[in-house]
Design an enzyme around this catalytic site. Structure first.
Site, PDB file in Angstrom:
ATOM      1  N   ALA A  43     -13.102  -2.358 -53.373  1.00  0.00           N
ATOM      2  CA  ALA A  43     -12.698  -0.696 -53.127  1.00  0.00           C
ATOM      3  C   ALA A  43     -13.824   0.082 -52.464  1.00  0.00           C
ATOM      4  O   ALA A  43     -13.736   0.968 -51.880  1.00  0.00           O
ATOM      5  CB  ALA A  43     -12.329  -0.045 -54.307  1.00  0.00           C
ATOM      6  N   ILE A  65     -12.571  -1.689 -45.672  1.00  0.00           N
ATOM      7  CA  ILE A  65     -11.330  -1.445 -45.717  1.00  0.00           C
ATOM      8  C   ILE A  65     -10.833  -0.388 -46.899  1.00  0.00           C
ATOM      9  O   ILE A  65      -9.978   0.430 -46.662  1.00  0.00           O
ATOM     10  CB  ILE A  65     -10.185  -2.803 -45.895  1.00  0.00           C
ATOM     11  CG1 ILE A  65     -10.505  -3.698 -44.624  1.00  0.00           C
ATOM     12  CG2 ILE A  65      -8.960  -2.561 -45.892  1.00  0.00           C
ATOM     13  CD1 ILE A  65     -10.135  -5.276 -44.611  1.00  0.00           C
ATOM     14  N   ARG A 107     -15.172 -12.799 -42.375  1.00  0.00           N
ATOM     15  CA  ARG A 107     -16.093 -13.442 -41.409  1.00  0.00           C
ATOM     16  C   ARG A 107     -16.988 -12.869 -40.617  1.00  0.00           C
ATOM     17  O   ARG A 107     -16.671 -11.843 -40.096  1.00  0.00           O
ATOM     18  CB  ARG A 107     -14.938 -14.590 -40.712  1.00  0.00           C
ATOM     19  CG  ARG A 107     -14.027 -13.499 -39.885  1.00  0.00           C
ATOM     20  CD  ARG A 107     -13.220 -14.613 -39.051  1.00  0.00           C
ATOM     21  NE  ARG A 107     -12.333 -13.923 -37.987  1.00  0.00           N
ATOM     22  CZ  ARG A 107     -11.687 -14.425 -37.163  1.00  0.00           C
ATOM     23  NH1 ARG A 107     -12.028 -15.752 -36.713  1.00  0.00           N
ATOM     24  NH2 ARG A 107     -10.669 -13.805 -36.572  1.00  0.00           N
ATOM     25  N   ASN A 117     -14.349 -17.520 -50.622  1.00  0.00           N
ATOM     26  CA  ASN A 117     -13.447 -16.425 -51.224  1.00  0.00           C
ATOM     27  C   ASN A 117     -12.466 -17.236 -52.151  1.00  0.00           C
ATOM     28  O   ASN A 117     -12.107 -16.176 -52.996  1.00  0.00           O
ATOM     29  CB  ASN A 117     -12.848 -15.887 -50.169  1.00  0.00           C
ATOM     30  CG  ASN A 117     -13.638 -14.650 -49.381  1.00  0.00           C
ATOM     31  OD1 ASN A 117     -14.941 -14.477 -49.704  1.00  0.00           O
ATOM     32  ND2 ASN A 117     -13.361 -14.412 -48.329  1.00  0.00           N
ATOM     33  N   ASN A 120      -9.373 -12.513 -46.631  1.00  0.00           N
ATOM     34  CA  ASN A 120      -8.920 -13.780 -45.783  1.00  0.00           C
ATOM     35  C   ASN A 120      -9.891 -14.941 -46.544  1.00  0.00           C
ATOM     36  O   ASN A 120     -10.814 -15.028 -47.098  1.00  0.00           O
ATOM     37  CB  ASN A 120      -9.675 -13.594 -44.340  1.00  0.00           C
ATOM     38  CG  ASN A 120      -8.680 -12.883 -43.650  1.00  0.00           C
ATOM     39  OD1 ASN A 120      -7.523 -12.935 -43.614  1.00  0.00           O
ATOM     40  ND2 ASN A 120      -9.121 -12.043 -42.709  1.00  0.00           N
ATOM     41  N   ASP A 148      -1.045  -8.238 -37.358  1.00  0.00           N
ATOM     42  CA  ASP A 148      -0.856  -9.108 -36.203  1.00  0.00           C
ATOM     43  C   ASP A 148       0.569  -8.458 -35.391  1.00  0.00           C
ATOM     44  O   ASP A 148       0.710  -8.535 -34.352  1.00  0.00           O
ATOM     45  CB  ASP A 148      -0.584 -10.448 -36.551  1.00  0.00           C
ATOM     46  CG  ASP A 148      -1.821 -10.864 -37.424  1.00  0.00           C
ATOM     47  OD1 ASP A 148      -2.820 -11.133 -37.095  1.00  0.00           O
ATOM     48  OD2 ASP A 148      -1.533 -11.420 -38.798  1.00  0.00           O
ATOM     49  N   HIS A 167      -2.133 -15.860 -40.846  1.00  0.00           N
ATOM     50  CA  HIS A 167      -2.824 -14.833 -40.553  1.00  0.00           C
ATOM     51  C   HIS A 167      -4.086 -15.663 -39.855  1.00  0.00           C
ATOM     52  O   HIS A 167      -5.280 -15.600 -40.486  1.00  0.00           O
ATOM     53  CB  HIS A 167      -3.004 -13.894 -41.377  1.00  0.00           C
ATOM     54  CG  HIS A 167      -4.235 -12.789 -40.919  1.00  0.00           C
ATOM     55  ND1 HIS A 167      -3.807 -12.071 -39.848  1.00  0.00           N
ATOM     56  CD2 HIS A 167      -5.200 -12.469 -41.284  1.00  0.00           C
ATOM     57  CE1 HIS A 167      -4.632 -11.164 -39.578  1.00  0.00           C
ATOM     58  NE2 HIS A 167      -6.020 -11.420 -40.343  1.00  0.00           N
TER      59      HIS A 167
HETATM   60  P1  NAD Z   1     -16.422  -5.636 -46.916  1.00  0.00           P
HETATM   61  O1  NAD Z   1     -17.371  -6.558 -46.887  1.00  0.00           O
HETATM   62  O2  NAD Z   1     -16.840  -4.174 -46.237  1.00  0.00           O
HETATM   63  O3  NAD Z   1     -15.936  -5.168 -48.375  1.00  0.00           O
HETATM   64  C1  NAD Z   1     -15.264  -6.116 -49.225  1.00  0.00           C
HETATM   65  C2  NAD Z   1     -15.841  -5.741 -50.637  1.00  0.00           C
HETATM   66  O4  NAD Z   1     -15.280  -6.574 -51.395  1.00  0.00           O
HETATM   67  C3  NAD Z   1     -17.205  -5.343 -50.956  1.00  0.00           C
HETATM   68  O5  NAD Z   1     -17.118  -4.020 -51.300  1.00  0.00           O
HETATM   69  C4  NAD Z   1     -17.498  -6.422 -51.922  1.00  0.00           C
HETATM   70  O6  NAD Z   1     -18.547  -5.868 -52.906  1.00  0.00           O
HETATM   71  C5  NAD Z   1     -16.074  -6.472 -52.684  1.00  0.00           C
HETATM   72  N1  NAD Z   1     -15.845  -7.713 -53.344  1.00  0.00           N
HETATM   73  C6  NAD Z   1     -16.236  -9.052 -53.058  1.00  0.00           C
HETATM   74  N2  NAD Z   1     -16.143  -9.815 -53.716  1.00  0.00           N
HETATM   75  C7  NAD Z   1     -15.390  -9.055 -54.900  1.00  0.00           C
HETATM   76  C8  NAD Z   1     -14.514  -9.593 -56.083  1.00  0.00           C
HETATM   77  N3  NAD Z   1     -14.713 -10.863 -56.783  1.00  0.00           N
HETATM   78  N4  NAD Z   1     -14.180  -8.513 -56.771  1.00  0.00           N
HETATM   79  C9  NAD Z   1     -13.930  -7.278 -56.330  1.00  0.00           C
HETATM   80  N5  NAD Z   1     -14.656  -6.812 -55.129  1.00  0.00           N
HETATM   81  C10 NAD Z   1     -15.315  -7.787 -54.483  1.00  0.00           C
HETATM   82  O7  NAD Z   1     -14.971  -6.485 -46.301  1.00  0.00           O
HETATM   83  P2  NAD Z   1     -13.826  -5.582 -45.458  1.00  0.00           P
HETATM   84  O8  NAD Z   1     -14.139  -5.626 -44.129  1.00  0.00           O
HETATM   85  O9  NAD Z   1     -13.368  -4.507 -46.186  1.00  0.00           O
HETATM   86  O10 NAD Z   1     -12.795  -6.754 -45.534  1.00  0.00           O
HETATM   87  C11 NAD Z   1     -12.279  -7.482 -46.860  1.00  0.00           C
HETATM   88  C12 NAD Z   1     -11.501  -8.569 -46.455  1.00  0.00           C
HETATM   89  O11 NAD Z   1     -10.411  -8.132 -45.636  1.00  0.00           O
HETATM   90  C13 NAD Z   1     -12.016  -9.758 -45.626  1.00  0.00           C
HETATM   91  O12 NAD Z   1     -11.856 -10.921 -46.146  1.00  0.00           O
HETATM   92  C14 NAD Z   1     -11.722  -9.613 -44.344  1.00  0.00           C
HETATM   93  O13 NAD Z   1     -11.638 -10.715 -43.509  1.00  0.00           O
HETATM   94  C15 NAD Z   1     -10.307  -9.198 -44.423  1.00  0.00           C
HETATM   95  N6  NAD Z   1      -9.324  -8.651 -43.779  1.00  0.00           N
HETATM   96  C16 NAD Z   1      -8.230  -9.197 -43.533  1.00  0.00           C
HETATM   97  C17 NAD Z   1      -7.176  -8.655 -42.748  1.00  0.00           C
HETATM   98  C18 NAD Z   1      -5.674  -8.867 -42.518  1.00  0.00           C
HETATM   99  O14 NAD Z   1      -5.130  -8.522 -41.613  1.00  0.00           O
HETATM  100  N7  NAD Z   1      -5.201  -9.803 -43.587  1.00  0.00           N
HETATM  101  C19 NAD Z   1      -7.558  -7.683 -41.739  1.00  0.00           C
HETATM  102  C20 NAD Z   1      -8.957  -7.257 -41.796  1.00  0.00           C
HETATM  103  C21 NAD Z   1      -9.761  -7.977 -42.895  1.00  0.00           C
HETATM  104  C1  LMR Z   2      -8.434  -9.485 -38.447  1.00  0.00           C
HETATM  105  O1  LMR Z   2      -7.524  -9.881 -37.980  1.00  0.00           O
HETATM  106  O2  LMR Z   2      -9.055  -8.510 -37.865  1.00  0.00           O
HETATM  107  C2  LMR Z   2      -9.015  -9.820 -39.875  1.00  0.00           C
HETATM  108  O3  LMR Z   2      -8.568 -10.837 -40.462  1.00  0.00           O
HETATM  109  C3  LMR Z   2     -10.580 -10.053 -39.525  1.00  0.00           C
HETATM  110  C4  LMR Z   2     -10.948 -11.240 -39.206  1.00  0.00           C
HETATM  111  O4  LMR Z   2     -11.620 -11.987 -39.587  1.00  0.00           O
HETATM  112  O5  LMR Z   2     -10.299 -11.406 -37.998  1.00  0.00           O
END
Ligand code: NAD
Ligand code: LMR
Length: 331
Positions: A13, A17, A95, A108, A134, A162, A190
């Site tokens: 949180a 994101i 990543r 992860n 991810n 996507d 994804h």
């Molecule tokens: P970020 O590093 O800014 O934030 C992640 C947060 O998760 C951090 O605050 C961290 O302390 C917390 N965290 C880590 N491990 C944890 C756990 N075990 N329990 C609770 N909290 C935990 O990263 P972000 O930019 O917010 O991205 C988060 C994830 O979303 C990444 O894996 C990213 O690749 C993924 N993502 C997915 C999509 C999609 O389309 N599916 C799109 C964008 C990002």
């Molecule tokens: C995205 O599609 O933007 C996220 O899954 C972050 C990434 O690693 O590409």
């Protein structure tokens, strides 16, 4: 507040994101302008993460959102998932440049075993789970397999970003507004193997392949642009997509909790029931329709030879990811 609040857990949180997503949830963007929410905000048991989470809670307070009924910040999974109706699992490491999303599996994957178990133990009977962290399809597979008491049709992994990206690319090429693009199915993972299905997409109600005459672009640059969009954003921003990812999470929950518009569909990864020949049990993105509660994979979407090859390639990658996490003992 007349309606009973919906309780939503968000992991990670205090991350990027989370910082976009929480304010949208609290403002009513997911569940509607008359639906109160309780937020249960889960972070790592780490001084810096919890301090950042405290700051986010202060900002939520400072918004005085009329629909925000309560906020529970915590690093305890049993507290965080207590009574939740929706769990949005974002928390995990993103990543960096040069990595593929599946490179994150080892880093992860382990997070999602404990979270799956805690959801099964603590969540409300109607819980639905959306995995964003991810590699989201396989992380969702891990959580689902560690929560066998929660029915398989409650688990989702996010491919809506996507879908939105693909609609935006098609609209730009056709010179029209993205709101005119419909029936855009994302098939599979994804990841860079996903298949954004332009053959079935429509622009202003007409086949996208009739509106866009450059079929080489559709078969080549369009697909690779959507597949590589996450990497392109990481390169440009130095950080992975955040506001657009939070927006897609809102869109996903919004679409899953309201009837799908007539004739259209939305994309989300769900537990395969064998539709379109995809191995049962994989978390695979399909075109989905819902009445806001029960959902179904749209059947009979034409899949030609070109599409079939792309769909098989992304299925193969998901099988490999499934085998890798099986070997790691995560499922
Ligand atoms: P970020 O590093 O800014 O934030 C992640 C947060 O998760 C951090 O605050 C961290 O302390 C917390 N965290 C880590 N491990 C944890 C756990 N075990 N329990 C609770 N909290 C935990 O990263 P972000 O930019 O917010 O991205 C988060 C994830 O979303 C990444 O894996 C990213 O690749 C993924 N993502 C997915 C999509 C999609 O389309 N599916 C799109 C964008 C990002
Ligand atoms: C995205 O599609 O933007 C996220 O899954 C972050 C990434 O690693 O590409």
């Amino acid at each position: 507040m007349s309606k009973a609040p919906i309780t939503v857990a968000v992991t990670g949180a205090a991350g990027q994101i989370g910082y976009s997503l929480l304010f949208r949830i609290a403002s009513g963007a997911l569940f509607g302008a008359d639906q109160p929410v309780n937020l249960r905000l889960i972070e790592r048991n780490d001084e810096k993460a919890l301090s950042a989470l405290n700051g986010v809670c202060m900002e939520l307070d400072d918004c005085a959102f009329p629909l925000l009924n309560s906020i529970t910040p915590t690093c305890e999974l049993d507290v965080g998932f207590q009574g939740v109706n929706w769990a949005i699992l974002v928390g995990s490491v993103p990543r960096g440049p040069g990595m593929e999303r599946k490179d994150l599996l080892k880093i992860n994957g382990g997070i999602f075993t404990g979270q799956g178990k805690a959801i099964e133990k603590n969540a409300a009977g109607d819980v639905r789970v959306l995995v964003v962290g991810n590699p989201c399809n396989t992380n969702c597979l891990i959580a689902m397999n560690n929560a066998k008491g929660v029915p398989a049709d409650r688990w989702f992994a996010m491919t809506r970003l996507d879908e939105n990206r693909a609609k935006s690319q098609l609209a730009a090429k056709a010179g029209v507004h993205h709101s005119t693009v419909s029936n855009l199915a994302i098939w599979g993972n994804h990841s860079a193997t996903q298949y954004p299905d332009f053959f079935n997409a429509k622009i202003g109600g007409k086949a996208a392949t009739d509106v866009i005459s450059d079929h080489d672009w559709l078969k080549g640059e369009f697909i690779s642009t959507v597949q590589q969009r996450g990497a392109a954003i990481i390169k440009a921003r130095g950080l992975s997509s955040a506001a657009s990812a939070a927006n897609a999470a809102c869109d996903t929950v919004h679409s899953l909790t309201r009837p799908t518009p007539e004739g259209d569909w939305t994309s989300v990864a769900v537990c395969s029931d064998g539709s379109y020949g995809i191995e049962k049990g994989l978390m695979f993105s399909f075109p989905i329709r819902t009445d806001g509660n029960k959902w179904e994979v749209v059947q009979g979407v034409p899949v030609n030879e070109f599409s079939q090859a792309k769909i098989k390639a992304t299925e193969t990658e998901l099988r490999e990811e499934r085998d890798a996490v099986t070997e790691l003992g995560l499922i």
